[in-house]
Design an enzyme around this catalytic site. Structure first.
Site, PDB file in Angstrom:
ATOM      1  N   HIS A  43      22.626  34.820 -45.925  1.00  0.00           N
ATOM      2  CA  HIS A  43      21.074  35.331 -47.119  1.00  0.00           C
ATOM      3  C   HIS A  43      21.096  34.289 -47.953  1.00  0.00           C
ATOM      4  CE1 HIS A  43      18.889  37.794 -49.579  1.00  0.00           C
ATOM      5  NE2 HIS A  43      19.685  38.571 -50.474  1.00  0.00           N
ATOM      6  N   HIS A  47      16.093  36.692 -38.869  1.00  0.00           N
ATOM      7  CA  HIS A  47      15.446  37.456 -39.792  1.00  0.00           C
ATOM      8  C   HIS A  47      15.438  38.643 -39.935  1.00  0.00           C
ATOM      9  CE1 HIS A  47      14.086  38.962 -43.667  1.00  0.00           C
ATOM     10  NE2 HIS A  47      14.679  38.038 -43.977  1.00  0.00           N
ATOM     11  N   ASP A  63      14.066  30.135 -45.950  1.00  0.00           N
ATOM     12  CA  ASP A  63      15.134  28.572 -46.439  1.00  0.00           C
ATOM     13  C   ASP A  63      15.027  27.223 -45.281  1.00  0.00           C
ATOM     14  OD1 ASP A  63      16.393  30.581 -48.426  1.00  0.00           O
ATOM     15  OD2 ASP A  63      17.657  31.332 -46.574  1.00  0.00           O
TER      16      ASP A  63
HETATM   17  N1  CMC Z   1      20.685  30.990 -34.661  1.00  0.00           N
HETATM   18  C1  CMC Z   1      20.980  31.264 -33.128  1.00  0.00           C
HETATM   19  N2  CMC Z   1      21.327  32.350 -32.856  1.00  0.00           N
HETATM   20  C2  CMC Z   1      20.721  33.674 -33.613  1.00  0.00           C
HETATM   21  C3  CMC Z   1      20.281  33.311 -35.027  1.00  0.00           C
HETATM   22  C4  CMC Z   1      20.610  32.336 -35.832  1.00  0.00           C
HETATM   23  N3  CMC Z   1      20.371  31.703 -36.926  1.00  0.00           N
HETATM   24  N4  CMC Z   1      20.254  34.434 -36.096  1.00  0.00           N
HETATM   25  C5  CMC Z   1      20.532  35.137 -35.119  1.00  0.00           C
HETATM   26  N5  CMC Z   1      21.037  34.851 -33.366  1.00  0.00           N
HETATM   27  C6  CMC Z   1      20.915  36.443 -32.450  1.00  0.00           C
HETATM   28  C7  CMC Z   1      22.478  36.194 -32.257  1.00  0.00           C
HETATM   29  O1  CMC Z   1      24.037  35.648 -32.776  1.00  0.00           O
HETATM   30  C8  CMC Z   1      22.038  37.738 -31.661  1.00  0.00           C
HETATM   31  O2  CMC Z   1      22.113  37.350 -30.219  1.00  0.00           O
HETATM   32  P1  CMC Z   1      23.212  38.251 -29.284  1.00  0.00           P
HETATM   33  O3  CMC Z   1      21.343  39.198 -29.536  1.00  0.00           O
HETATM   34  O4  CMC Z   1      22.755  37.480 -28.098  1.00  0.00           O
HETATM   35  O5  CMC Z   1      23.746  38.908 -30.084  1.00  0.00           O
HETATM   36  C9  CMC Z   1      20.476  37.609 -32.083  1.00  0.00           C
HETATM   37  O6  CMC Z   1      20.145  36.733 -32.690  1.00  0.00           O
HETATM   38  C10 CMC Z   1      20.297  38.904 -32.994  1.00  0.00           C
HETATM   39  O7  CMC Z   1      20.716  38.575 -34.456  1.00  0.00           O
HETATM   40  P2  CMC Z   1      21.447  39.626 -35.252  1.00  0.00           P
HETATM   41  O8  CMC Z   1      22.415  38.328 -35.863  1.00  0.00           O
HETATM   42  O9  CMC Z   1      22.089  40.515 -34.944  1.00  0.00           O
HETATM   43  O10 CMC Z   1      19.941  39.526 -36.212  1.00  0.00           O
HETATM   44  P3  CMC Z   1      20.410  39.772 -37.629  1.00  0.00           P
HETATM   45  O11 CMC Z   1      19.307  40.413 -38.124  1.00  0.00           O
HETATM   46  O12 CMC Z   1      22.507  40.954 -37.912  1.00  0.00           O
HETATM   47  O13 CMC Z   1      20.788  39.132 -38.765  1.00  0.00           O
HETATM   48  C11 CMC Z   1      20.281  36.769 -40.005  1.00  0.00           C
HETATM   49  C12 CMC Z   1      19.787  38.016 -39.564  1.00  0.00           C
HETATM   50  C13 CMC Z   1      19.534  36.302 -41.085  1.00  0.00           C
HETATM   51  C14 CMC Z   1      21.826  37.340 -40.461  1.00  0.00           C
HETATM   52  C15 CMC Z   1      20.236  35.898 -38.921  1.00  0.00           C
HETATM   53  O14 CMC Z   1      19.543  35.742 -38.365  1.00  0.00           O
HETATM   54  C16 CMC Z   1      21.136  34.192 -39.371  1.00  0.00           C
HETATM   55  O15 CMC Z   1      22.712  34.579 -39.795  1.00  0.00           O
HETATM   56  N6  CMC Z   1      20.766  33.007 -39.488  1.00  0.00           N
HETATM   57  C17 CMC Z   1      20.794  32.002 -39.923  1.00  0.00           C
HETATM   58  C18 CMC Z   1      21.244  32.194 -41.665  1.00  0.00           C
HETATM   59  C19 CMC Z   1      19.833  31.629 -42.437  1.00  0.00           C
HETATM   60  O16 CMC Z   1      18.754  31.234 -42.425  1.00  0.00           O
HETATM   61  N7  CMC Z   1      19.463  32.564 -43.639  1.00  0.00           N
HETATM   62  C20 CMC Z   1      18.460  33.548 -44.069  1.00  0.00           C
HETATM   63  C21 CMC Z   1      17.616  34.611 -44.094  1.00  0.00           C
HETATM   64  S1  CMC Z   1      16.488  34.382 -44.669  1.00  0.00           S
HETATM   65  C22 CMC Z   1      16.659  34.236 -46.054  1.00  0.00           C
HETATM   66  C23 CMC Z   1      17.535  35.500 -47.374  1.00  0.00           C
HETATM   67  O17 CMC Z   1      17.442  36.396 -46.510  1.00  0.00           O
HETATM   68  O18 CMC Z   1      18.143  34.914 -48.060  1.00  0.00           O
END
Ligand code: CMC
Length: 432
Positions: A267, A308, A365
């Site tokens: 987050h 996201h 971010d």
């Molecule tokens: N790098 C590499 N792979 C990723 C990333 C990433 N940053 N984000 C998602 N994926 C992949 C993930 O491994 C999954 O792959 P597969 O389908 O093969 O298993 C697919 O994309 C879907 O990901 P998810 O984890 O199911 O998506 P989510 O909606 O649960 O997670 C997230 C969203 C923001 C937690 C995630 O994208 C992440 O961890 N990003 C990096 C951390 C980040 O930048 N966070 C800030 C978010 S925006 C500001 C805020 O909310 O505060």
């Protein structure tokens, strides 16, 4: 509401139930499942709220496919260009842009609440000098409830309003002091002749020994960042604030819970993680390896600042910050090689099948840390900056929820997969 409904049928019993469907003003409709358990003895299962609307809200709208973000209907691009953070605070809290008189009155009220109770200063001395400033924020903001007893009746609209104003007004003071404490520098008192952002900059970077002159480029960049961070509908920290508030907890306790949730690297903690990642990458030549790691399902590494839950397109906030980045660095004469690494990293990642197929784009971010670093904010204060901007969003949602009559306490259910009933075994008879 509407006469539309959805029909749910169960394959084992053949039982069918009709569920009401409600339309929003824009965006997906919702299926009302509130009576599902009573009527069918079933819960729904949605860990992570992938398909669940946890509340009705009129504050912020996101279209994740199109990359649209609206505060009370106004596009974020217009607000970032023309508005100020305090005006956006007013808009989020009260639903409309203020008239001049309304704004003057609001600004006066916020300005009058910038100081914190003198006793609260003692709390800082209880922390280790190397405490993370987010740890200090969680503690000190929660502790406000021990000082402002005169505004803790959540059923009294005047109490709610004064608590809201206090939180917005005091957050810059509390945040800047968490930095000053680590630096071993004296805390400054707010200067009410200055604007919201200018006052914060002076509290952060000023010292009692000399005058502090606010750099207008820095103030403008920060104003914009605060606007972009002000709200983002039902994200993890806002949902935490609502959940905490649904129990009747006071607003200071609820916002403290939100700050704790924001801290996580998935987050708000991502802005700190992005800069650490860019520093580790170091140069354009190492980008390839970083992308390969992020695509490897056996490697827990993720490209921080990418992806996201809601946006499946470019995060509109990232687009604005990316443009600001160049302006701020140029205006300040900063030549940061990290910007080059970030730009090349984005360019390369967006050409990868892995990122294209999963619709992973830079989020808010990804570039914000580069601006914060350029204006002199230390990395461990990045998430505090996010909290400062987001405070108004948390409060606006808390207010909206409390105003709603008969808001039930938030109490999710579960799919239980643990042991079925069994008898206690005395220790002498347990097999080990
Ligand atoms: N790098 C590499 N792979 C990723 C990333 C990433 N940053 N984000 C998602 N994926 C992949 C993930 O491994 C999954 O792959 P597969 O389908 O093969 O298993 C697919 O994309 C879907 O990901 P998810 O984890 O199911 O998506 P989510 O909606 O649960 O997670 C997230 C969203 C923001 C937690 C995630 O994208 C992440 O961890 N990003 C990096 C951390 C980040 O930048 N966070 C800030 C978010 S925006 C500001 C805020 O909310 O505060």
């Amino acid at each position: 509401m509407s006469n539309e409904h959805a029909t749910l049928s169960f394959s084992d019993s053949g039982k069918q139930v009709e569920l009401p469907v409600y339309k929003g003003s824009i965006g997906p409709s919702v299926v009302d499942i509130r009576k599902l358990y009573k009527d069918t003895d079933h819960f729904t299962f949605d860990p992570g709220f992938l398909s669940t609307a946890s509340c009705e809200s009129k504050i912020t709208y996101i279209d994740g496919e199109k990359g649209v973000l609206l505060y009370r209907g106004y596009p974020i691009e217009q607000l970032a260009q023309h508005s100020s953070h305090l005006e956006v605070c007013y808009l989020l809290l009260y639903g409309e842009l203020p008239t001049k008189d309304e704004f003057d009155q609001f600004q006066r009220s916020i300005t009058m609440h910038t100081m914190v109770h003198e006793g609260l200063k003692n709390f800082y001395n209880g922390f280790r000098r190397d405490a993370h400033p987010m740890a200090i924020m969680v503690g000190v903001v929660g502790a406000l409830s021990a000082f402002y007893h005169d505004s803790l009746d959540i059923h009294n609209p005047e109490h709610r309003e004064v608590s809201a104003h206090r939180l917005i007004a005091k957050m810059p003071t509390i945040a800047a002091w968490s930095y000053k404490f680590a630096q071993g520098q004296p805390f400054l008192y707010p200067d009410n002749r200055l604007g919201y952002v200018e006052n914060f900059l002076r509290l952060m970077f000023g010292v009692p020994a000399q005058d502090y002159e606010v750099n207008p480029v820095v103030a403008k960049a920060l104003e914009r960042l605060f606007i972009l961070h002000a709200d983002h509908e039902q994200n993890a920290s806002t949902s935490t604030v609502r959940l905490a508030g649904s129990s009747g907890a006071n607003p200071f306790a609820c916002i403290s819970a939100g700050i704790g949730t924001l801290w996580g690297p998935a987050h708000g903690g991502a802005n700190e993680a992005v800069l650490k990642m860019l520093a580790e990458i170091g140069s354009v030549g190492n980008i390839e390896n970083c992308i390969r790691r992020s695509e490897n399902p056996d490697d827990p590494f993720r490209l921080m600042g990418f992806g996201h839950r809601v946006y499946k397109n470019y995060d509109p906030r990232a687009k604005i910050i990316r443009e600001s980045c160049h302006d701020v660095l140029n205006a300040l004469g900063v030549d940061d090689p990290m910007l080059e690494v970030a730009l090349r990293l984005e360019e390369k990642a967006l050409k990868e099948d892995y990122f294209i197929s999963r619709k992973l784009y830079p989020n808010v971010d990804f570039y914000s840390g580069i601006i914060l670093k350029a204006i002199g904010i230390p990395i461990n204060m990045f998430t505090v900056m996010f909290a400062l901007g987001r405070t108004v969003g948390w409060i606006a949602h808390w207010m909206e929820m409390i105003k709603e009559p008969n808001t039930p306490i938030g109490r999710p259910r579960q799919l239980y997969t643990g042991p079925t009933p069994r008898d206690y075994v005395p220790v002498a008879r347990r097999k080990g």
